[in-house]
Design a protein around this motif. Structure first.
Motif, PDB file in Angstrom:
ATOM      1  N   GLY A  68       0.812  -1.203   0.000  1.00  0.00           N
ATOM      2  CA  GLY A  68       0.000   0.000   0.000  1.00  0.00           C
ATOM      3  C   GLY A  68       0.850   1.259   0.000  1.00  0.00           C
ATOM      4  N   TYR A  69       0.321   2.327  -0.590  1.00  0.00           N
ATOM      5  CA  TYR A  69       0.990   3.623  -0.518  1.00  0.00           C
ATOM      6  C   TYR A  69       0.934   4.145   0.920  1.00  0.00           C
ATOM      7  N   GLY A  70       2.030   4.763   1.360  1.00  0.00           N
ATOM      8  CA  GLY A  70       2.054   5.375   2.683  1.00  0.00           C
ATOM      9  C   GLY A  70       1.529   6.791   2.674  1.00  0.00           C
ATOM     10  N   THR A  71       1.321   7.344   1.493  1.00  0.00           N
ATOM     11  CA  THR A  71       0.808   8.704   1.351  1.00  0.00           C
ATOM     12  C   THR A  71      -0.360   8.675   0.361  1.00  0.00           C
ATOM     13  N   GLY A  72      -0.922   9.843   0.089  1.00  0.00           N
ATOM     14  CA  GLY A  72      -1.979   9.941  -0.914  1.00  0.00           C
ATOM     15  C   GLY A  72      -3.209   9.137  -0.545  1.00  0.00           C
ATOM     16  N   SER A  73      -3.705   8.339  -1.493  1.00  0.00           N
ATOM     17  CA  SER A  73      -4.934   7.565  -1.282  1.00  0.00           C
ATOM     18  C   SER A  73      -4.755   6.403  -0.317  1.00  0.00           C
ATOM     19  N   ASN A 135      -6.771  14.062  -7.266  1.00  0.00           N
ATOM     20  CA  ASN A 135      -6.546  14.729  -5.975  1.00  0.00           C
ATOM     21  C   ASN A 135      -5.439  14.109  -5.137  1.00  0.00           C
ATOM     22  N   HIS A 136      -4.664  13.162  -5.721  1.00  0.00           N
ATOM     23  CA  HIS A 136      -3.543  12.583  -4.980  1.00  0.00           C
ATOM     24  C   HIS A 136      -2.298  12.566  -5.863  1.00  0.00           C
ATOM     25  N   LYS A 137      -1.139  12.837  -5.247  1.00  0.00           N
ATOM     26  CA  LYS A 137       0.127  12.846  -5.971  1.00  0.00           C
ATOM     27  C   LYS A 137       0.893  11.552  -5.734  1.00  0.00           C
TER      28      LYS A 137
END
Length: 227
Positions: A68-73, A135-137
């Motif tokens: 999983g991404y730790g940032t964004g979504s 809306n997420h980078k």
């Protein structure tokens, strides 16, 4: 079912009817790319096929490493990696339900996919869709994030743009294409100079960018093709 070093054509039962399925291994895809040619009658990417997408600039495969991404979504990460044998790199093609081609008879499994079609790509290992949102980078390059999404919504839809000059009417195997995100107009891309460290060392970041350039070109290679 396992991909083998050889290519086989088999007859399978499909929704009560009969159809043909081609298994294309990494060795066969490499041979075709080296000039060995593609099997007659199997030149096209077709609806319902499950395949691996090669990032042409880096010769890596689009994959979901189940991290999983730790940032964004904080949804599932999408990357490219060099191991062509990974099942995590297999994607099933679904025509988008709101595209014109989805309501046509030729949209049945095994039908050729016209350039300009809207599709959804579903990861075979996780059943997550290739997804993006404005809306997420992305964590490394700061471009638009691309993720694996467990649900289903309009952020899953991509338009297939055939890239070759004088491109055919339909999406061809071993031919470069772009995937343009329907909601945001950005292109699926991977930047070879943006690589992760642990726990997915060597994987390249996948994001969505403004340009249909060399970083955004993909080709259909190994997989299971119907007709």
């Amino acid at each position: 079912m396992r991909l083998t070093a050889a290519t086989a054509v088999v007859v399978v039962a499909i929704a009560g009817c009969c159809g043909s399925m081609l298994l294309v291994s990494a060795a066969q895809a490499d041979a075709a790319a080296a000039g060995g040619g593609i099997e007659d009658g199997w030149e096209y990417v077709t609806s319902g096929s499950t395949l691996k997408l090669s990032h042409t600039k880096s010769n890596t495969r689009l994959t979901m490493p189940q991290v999983g991404y730790g940032t964004g979504s904080q949804q599932q990460a999408v990357t490219t990696q060099s191991d062509a044998s990974q099942t995590k790199a297999l994607w099933a093609i679904e025509l988008a339900p709101d595209s014109e081609s989805a309501s046509e008879p030729e949209a049945a499994r095994g039908s050729r996919i016209p350039c300009g079609s809207r599709i959804r790509l579903v990861n075979s290992d996780t059943s997550h869709s290739l997804h993006s949102h404005g809306n997420h980078k992305s964590p490394m390059s700061g471009n638009q994030e691309v993720s694996g999404y467990e649900g289903r919504d309009a952020g899953d839809f991509w338009t297939v743009e055939c890239a070759a000059k004088g491109a055919a009417e339909f999406w061809l195997r071993e031919a470069p294409v772009y995937f343009k995100h329907v909601d945001t107009g950005k292109y699926l891309q991977s930047l070879p100079n943006k690589k992760y460290r642990q726990p997915i060392s060597g994987h390249q970041e996948v994001s969505a960018g403004k340009k249909a350039d060399a970083n955004a070109q993909w080709m259909a290679l190994e997989g299971f093709y119907f007709r």
